[in-house]
Each structure stands twice: as structure tokens, then as C-alpha cells.
Design an enzyme around this catalytic site. Structure first.
Site: not given
Length: 224
Positions: A11, A13, A174
Site C-alpha cells: 500500500d 498512503d 495499514d
């Protein structure tokens, strides 16, 4: 022990970069242009993770001015994208250890991919600002394919492109979006304990590991 993954999907961001300050600026410029009050960056952080269109819906809903999908929303989305493009230099803030992890995995022969919901047209200039243009063997943005995360399609597309079974890949993220995408694809999941979790409990997400530094992904070699 041999490194268990032949490919690692990241990922962006909240995992590789701390882009919240720049994204918050773009959202606030959009709200101000529409005549709404600006919000604290910490509030915008709670809206990040499922793509720019959902981000805008959340911002407009917070302002009491949400729009249904359609021409009116599309015009407002174009406004956000204009401010978003201007915010890319502020978004290019790599987390400590991120670049070392990317370079270290590639040096060990592991395929490295970017699997993000960020609109595709913003990825190349952001990677240019970070000096990361050559660090990814595959890239999928939020609008590259008919579906973005949390659908399994982006993860399976990258694995197929590498010719690597999903069980030999890892999705590193996240958020709940990353976890749901990994589980849907049948791909091992690694989560970071920083980033943009919102109300997501990374410790109870059936992840292979929860790490505090991406360098912990690097295979340990004899003598390390």
C-alpha cells in the site's frame, strides 16, 4: 530460514508514505472553494484509505453538503483532483525505513509492487518526487482496474503479472481496506502499526505479522 515471499505488494498512503498533511491540504482547499469551513488534518486522516471519491464523500458529508454520484459530484471531484495534484510535493514524505525496505527486497530478488487506491495519474509524479521511479516491478492504482481494494482483483492482477501464486506473495498495508483485499485474494497479510488505521485493530486482523518498521520485511541472511 528462506524468505517466504517471492513478491511483496505495498500500500502507499499510511504504509510507505505519510501523505496525510498534503491530502488534508487538498481537501481543505476544496472545502474552502465550496464555501465550507476547513477541518483539522487529524479529521481528514480518518477519511483516508478507500480512494479519493470516498474521501470526498466523507468530506462533503462532514460539511453537511454531500452529493449523490453524478454530474454535480463529478464537478466537485474534479476540483478536489486539481488541489490534490498541487499537494503532491507535500505528500512525498517517506516513512523511515521505507526506501531501505524497497531497495533491500529488490536486491534479494523479490518482486516489489505498489497496490494503492490513489488515482493512477498521481502515482508517477509522486514517485518522481520521492526518487522511487525504478523501485517497483508492478503498479496498480485505484482506477487502473475495474475494481480497487478491498476487492481482490488488484492483488491477483499483480500476482498473475509476476507469475507468482498468491500464497507466495504478501500484501503490506495499514488499513482495513488492505486487510480485506488480502483476505479476499487469499494472500498473506502484513500490517504496520502506524499509518491510517481509523477504528481498525491491526492486532486482531489475522495478519502474518504486525511490524513497526518496513525494514523488518528484509530476509535475514547468514551472518546478519
Amino acid at each position: 530460514m528462506p524468505f517466504p515471499f517471492r513478491a511483496v505488494l505495498f500500500d502507499l498512503d499510511g504504509t510507505l508514505i505519510d501523505s496525510a498533511h498534503g491530502i488534508a491540504g487538498a481537501v481543505n482547499e476544496t472545502l474552502a472553494e465550496l464555501g465550507h469551513a476547513r477541518v483539522e488534518p487529524a479529521v481528514v486522516l480518518e477519511w483516508i484509505g478507500e480512494g479519493a471519491r470516498i474521501l470526498l464523500h466523507r468530506a462533503l458529508r462532514h460539511a453537511g453538503a454531500d452529493l449523490p454520484d453524478g454530474p454535480g459530484f463529478d464537478r466537485t471531484f474534479a476540483m478536489l483532483m486539481r488541489h490534490y495534484a498541487h499537494s503532491l510535493p507535500q505528500q512525498a514524505r517517506a516513512y523511515p525505513g521505507a526506501e531501505d525496505a524497497l531497495r533491500g527486497l529488490r536486491a534479494r530478488g523479490v518482486k516489489v509492487a505498489l497496490c494503492t487506491n490513489k488515482p493512477e495519474r498521481f502515482i508517477a509524479p509522486l514517485l518522481e518526487a520521492l526518487g522511487w521511479r525504478e523501485l517497483f516491478d508492478g503498479i496498480v492504482g485505484g482506477d487502473t482496474l475495474p475494481e480497487g481494494k478491498p476487492a481482490a482483483l488488484p492483488l491477483r492482477h499483480l500476482a498473475d503479472g509476476f507469475g507468482v501464486p498468491v500464497h507466495a506473495c504478501a500484501m503490506v498495508g495499514d488499513s482495513r481496506t488492505d486487510a480485506e483485499a488480502a483476505h479476499a485474494a487469499g494472500m498473506p497479510l502484513v500490517l504496520v502499526d502506524y499509518g491510517y488505521h481509523r477504528d481498525f485493530d491491526v492486532r486482531n486482523a489475522d495478519a502474518r505479522a504486525v511490524i513497526d518498521d518496513l525494514r523488518r520485511l528484509l530476509p535475514q541472511e547468514a551472518g546478519d
